[in-house]
Scaffold this motif. Structure first.
Motif, short mmCIF file in Angstrom:
data_model
loop_
_atom_site.label_atom_id
_atom_site.label_comp_id
_atom_site.label_asym_id
_atom_site.label_seq_id
_atom_site.Cartn_x
_atom_site.Cartn_y
_atom_site.Cartn_z
N UNK A 21 0.84 -1.20 0.00
CA UNK A 21 0.00 0.00 0.00
C UNK A 21 0.87 1.25 0.00
N UNK A 24 2.17 1.84 -3.41
CA UNK A 24 1.18 2.41 -4.33
C UNK A 24 1.01 3.91 -4.06
N UNK A 25 0.98 4.25 -2.76
CA UNK A 25 0.72 5.65 -2.42
C UNK A 25 1.93 6.53 -2.69
N UNK A 33 4.08 1.19 -9.19
CA UNK A 33 2.77 1.10 -8.55
C UNK A 33 2.12 -0.24 -8.84
N UNK A 95 1.08 10.98 -11.76
CA UNK A 95 0.49 12.29 -11.49
C UNK A 95 0.40 13.16 -12.74
N UNK A 97 -1.02 12.41 -15.50
CA UNK A 97 -2.30 12.30 -16.20
C UNK A 97 -3.44 12.51 -15.21
N UNK A 98 -4.00 13.68 -15.27
CA UNK A 98 -5.16 13.95 -14.40
C UNK A 98 -6.27 14.56 -15.26
N UNK A 100 -9.14 13.49 -15.84
CA UNK A 100 -10.50 13.31 -15.33
C UNK A 100 -10.77 14.23 -14.15
N UNK A 101 -9.89 15.25 -13.96
CA UNK A 101 -10.11 16.15 -12.83
C UNK A 101 -11.48 16.85 -12.96
N UNK A 102 -12.20 16.94 -11.84
CA UNK A 102 -13.56 17.50 -11.89
C UNK A 102 -13.54 19.01 -11.95
N UNK B 590 -16.21 19.59 -5.51
CA UNK B 590 -15.58 19.40 -6.81
C UNK B 590 -14.07 19.18 -6.67
N UNK B 593 -12.38 15.77 -6.70
CA UNK B 593 -12.25 15.05 -7.97
C UNK B 593 -10.99 15.55 -8.68
N UNK B 594 -9.80 15.17 -8.09
CA UNK B 594 -8.56 15.75 -8.59
C UNK B 594 -8.09 15.06 -9.87
N UNK B 595 -8.59 13.85 -10.12
CA UNK B 595 -8.14 13.12 -11.29
C UNK B 595 -6.83 12.37 -11.04
N UNK B 596 -6.26 12.48 -9.83
CA UNK B 596 -4.98 11.80 -9.54
C UNK B 596 -5.27 10.46 -8.88
N UNK B 597 -4.73 9.42 -9.45
CA UNK B 597 -5.08 8.07 -9.01
C UNK B 597 -4.56 7.83 -7.60
N UNK B 598 -3.38 8.41 -7.24
CA UNK B 598 -2.82 8.15 -5.90
C UNK B 598 -3.68 8.79 -4.82
N UNK B 601 -6.53 6.45 -4.29
CA UNK B 601 -6.08 5.27 -3.56
C UNK B 601 -5.92 5.59 -2.08
N UNK B 602 -5.35 6.75 -1.80
CA UNK B 602 -5.21 7.15 -0.40
C UNK B 602 -6.57 7.25 0.26
N UNK B 605 -7.74 3.80 1.00
CA UNK B 605 -7.00 3.20 2.12
C UNK B 605 -7.47 3.78 3.43
N UNK B 609 -9.30 1.62 6.34
CA UNK B 609 -8.67 1.53 7.66
C UNK B 609 -9.63 2.07 8.72
#
Lengths: 102, 618
Positions: A21, A24-25, A33, A95, A97-98, A100-102, B590, B593-598, B601-602, B605, B609
């Motif tokens: 974990x 990944x983070x 990752x 980081x 590729x973002x 899909x940011x809202x 809004x 919704x950052x679009x950052x996968x990490x 994931x955080x 997690x 937890x």
């Protein structure tokens, strides 16, 4: 040969899971990752095997084989995605590729 | 044959549905056939039923046909039923007979227009709704038809929708009549709640039983019904919509705004005459409104240059006569005038339409001139219609029906004499304004080019209506001329007998008044055909005594002002606050919704937890 105590086995699984974990983070490289994700999957597998050994049941090992199969298919898809993202962004930085940011 | 009664309103409805579903798929010929024949077949059935009805009248002089039960709740049971009695019989024959002739005329008049099928779909729907109105045996069915004709009137006034002025006229007609309709609805609810039934015959019977004459409730109910009638029939004070309604095609003006829909108010009052007999105040008001409207509309018609507006004011004025008749209790005379008016006013509108369709839709009489020789068919029809409208003695239907009304007014005591005087003066004005139009439009020098010829679909309706405008009066003759009482015999079971003046003097005076008007028109308008000078008096009557101006200042502007000012009031701020909260929250959420996968994931997690921690602690 004595069996590995349950708490030690689960402790190992938990440690592996936490390491994965954290990977990944913390890592930004997509390839790393993905590897950390594999570590997490294997941590779950260890937990299954240890539990199966504790109750002398085959279920744990069967579940581990299932996890392996899933991991294999997941890796094939994941690698293909990483390949595509590399072509698109010419970097493996997660980081970067973002879109899909809202 | 009585069993086929349900077909009479159903056939036009079917025609309307066919035209609506087939929009854009039917040929012009098919659309004309569906539009005219559906009403034609309905007319054939209606006349067959009428023949059977007259030869062997059913028991109680009424035939009832219950189609199905609409609803039955809280002790109030409403059925969809048709009731054919002499009153609805007369109305049914007018609607289907005159309606068919107008449809036939329209198939030629509307040729080449955009939306040919749409026109007939609306017109058929109108006929169906109007038949439902007169045939319905309870107030709710009547009200359904009442609103249906209002809708069709709106749709047809705004038929040429590309011109925004037509849409405005349609909305005006809809809103002004809606004021009356609301009064009618309140009246119906009052009747339903106090008398316990919506069946018209039953309600009238209960009203006579439970409400003494002149009781406040009966008066209130009668006034509310009168409100509906006034709106639909374009009487004071809700008359302003009718002249603007002339924006619709001429067959619409003939059918809806002359022959049938605008007489619905007269029908309603005649149908509920038992209630008005219990409320003398309301009945006096009916007569007063009629007299005031017939004079006001007559003067206004004198100051118009548009041939259709002249006819519109004349319609208003003639319905004023019918209201006057209802006010003095001359119920039969009102229905008689309704009948003859349907003939000669439809004839006048159709011949005016026949004129304008050859003059490229020119409606200003001062731009016509000299049409008598160039359009003989239209001229003779218009002349016969005008003679009937001006009540030319002995030879026209309008003479006999107007005499019946004035004779009834004369016989109704001193207040009746006042109404009689108004009616006689109105007869003088009528002769003046309609023959003013005849002399200016059809005689003198020609001002326009005339092109084209009429087909049989124009000539036939004009001929039939001309014959009816001349001979239609023979069904009811005053005592001085043979005393024929076919119509009043027919109506005797549903309407109380009309009082008649004993002497011949009022009859002679009224005939002379009409002739005097025609003579004065001949003197004034035979020679010159110049548009009138715009004196203040002319402008006053041209604007129909300024009611539009008055209502605009008194009602329309304040409402528009209040709407504009009230757009941002306290209540509105509540909804603004709701919108603001939603928008602010949205801005905050809004960001997650950052679009950052990490980051996601955080989140996963931390969430898992926390859940596990909660599960362990508990």
């Amino acid at each position: 040969m004595t069996a590995i105590p349950l708490d030690q086995g689960l402790g190992l699984a938990a440690a592996l899971f936490a390491l994965g974990l954290a990977g990944v983070l913390v890592r930004r490289n997509l390839l790393f990752m993905l590897m950390s994700l594999e570590v997490m999957l294997n941590a779950a597998g260890v937990a299954f095997v240890v539990a199966g050994a504790r109750w002398a049941a085959a279920d744990g090992q069967i579940m581990f084989i299932l996890v392996l199969t899933f991991a294999a298919s997941e890796v094939s898809v994941g690698l293909a995605l990483i390949l595509l993202m590399h072509r698109r962004n010419s970097t493996l930085d997660a980081d970067a590729s973002y879109h899909l940011r809202g | 044959m009585h069993e086929l009664l349900w077909l009479v309103p159903t056939l036009p409805l079917l025609g309307s549905v066919i035209l609506m579903l087939g929009a854009g798929r039917l040929s012009i010929r098919a659309e004309a056939a569906a539009g005219a024949l559906s009403v034609g077949f309905a007319a054939v059935i209606a006349f067959t039923i009428a023949g059977g009805f007259l030869l062997s009248p059913p028991a109680g002089a009424a035939y009832e046909q219950t189609l199905w039960r609409w609803f039955d709740v809280g002790g109030l049971s409403v059925t969809i039923g048709l009731r054919l009695d002499p009153l609805s019989l007369v109305m049914m024959l007018v609607i289907t007979g005159v309606g068919f002739l107008i449809h036939l005329f329209a198939t030629e008049f509307m040729e080449g227009e955009e939306g040919y099928g749409r026109f007939f779909a609306y017109l058929n729907l109108f006929v169906a709704a109007m038949l439902l109105l007169v045939l319905g045996d309870n107030f709710l069915t009547l009200y359904t038809g009442w609103e249906g004709v209002g809708l069709c009137s709106y749709l047809l006034i705004g038929f040429w929708w590309r011109d925004p002025a037509n849409g405005l006229a349609a909305r005006k007609a809809f809103i002004v009549t809606r004021i009356g309709d609301t009064a009618l609805l309140i009246g119906l609810l009052l009747i339903a709640s106090r008398l316990g039934t919506l069946n018209i015959a039953g309600a009238m019977h209960n009203a006579a039983q439970s409400w003494p004459a002149g009781s406040p409730l009966a008066t209130l109910a009668a006034f509310l019904l009168l409100g509906g009638a006034v709106g639909k029939s374009a009487q004071l004070p809700l008359q302003t919509w009718l002249p603007d309604a002339m924006a619709g095609p001429t067959p619409v003006s003939a059918l809806i705004h002359a022959a049938t829909m605008v007489t619905a108010g007269v029908y309603l009052i005649a149908r509920t005459h038992a209630l008005f007999l219990l409320a003398p105040a309301a009945q006096y008001t009916v007569g007063g409104i009629g007299a005031a409207t017939l004079l006001l509309a007559g003067f206004s018609a004198l100051a118009q240059n548009d041939i259709k507006r002249i006819l519109a004011y004349s319609t208003m004025s003639q319905i004023g006569y019918m209201f006057l008749a209802l006010g003095v209790g001359a119920w039969g005379a009102a229905m008689f005038h309704l009948l003859t008016h349907a003939f000669f006013k439809a004839l006048l509108f159709l011949s005016a339409g026949a004129v304008t369709m050859r003059l490229h839709h020119e409606q200003d009489i001062f731009k016509m001139g000299g049409l008598a020789r160039r359009l003989p068919v239209a001229f003779w029809s218009f002349l016969i219609g005008s003679a009937a409208l001006a009540a030319l003695p002995l030879v026209t239907a309008g003479f006999y029906s107007k005499e019946a009304i004035l004779s009834g007014a004369w016989a109704d005591g001193s207040s009746g004499r006042v109404l009689w005087a108004a009616g006689v003066f109105g007869a003088f004005i009528t002769g003046l304004y309609i023959f003013r139009a005849v002399f200016i439009a059809f005689f003198g020098e020609a001002h326009t080019e005339v092109s084209g010829r009429y087909g049989w679909r124009v000539i036939l309706p004009l001929t039939v209506l001309s014959v009816l405008s001349v001979l239609g009066g023979l069904i009811e003759l005053p005592p001085a001329f043979g005393h024929v009482t076919l119509l009043s015999n027919l109506l005797a079971p549903v309407l109380p007998a009309t009082k008649e003046a004993a002497s011949v003097v009022p009859l002679l005076v009224a005939s002379l008044a009409g002739l005097l008007g025609i003579g004065l028109a001949a003197v004034l308008y035979w020679r010159p055909a110049r548009p009138p000078a715009e004196t203040p008096l002319w402008r006053f009557w041209h604007a129909a005594a300024g009611f539009d101006w008055l209502y605009g200042r008194l009602l329309v502007r304040p409402v528009l002002w209040a709407a504009r000012e009230g757009a941002d009031d306290v209540i509105d701020s509540v909804y603004d606050a709701i919108a603001w909260t939603a928008r602010t929250l949205h801005e905050q959420v809004r960001r997650t919704q950052s679009g950052r996968v990490r980051f996601y994931t955080a989140g996963l997690a931390i969430g898992s937890i926390s859940l596990i921690a909660i599960a362990m602690i508990r």
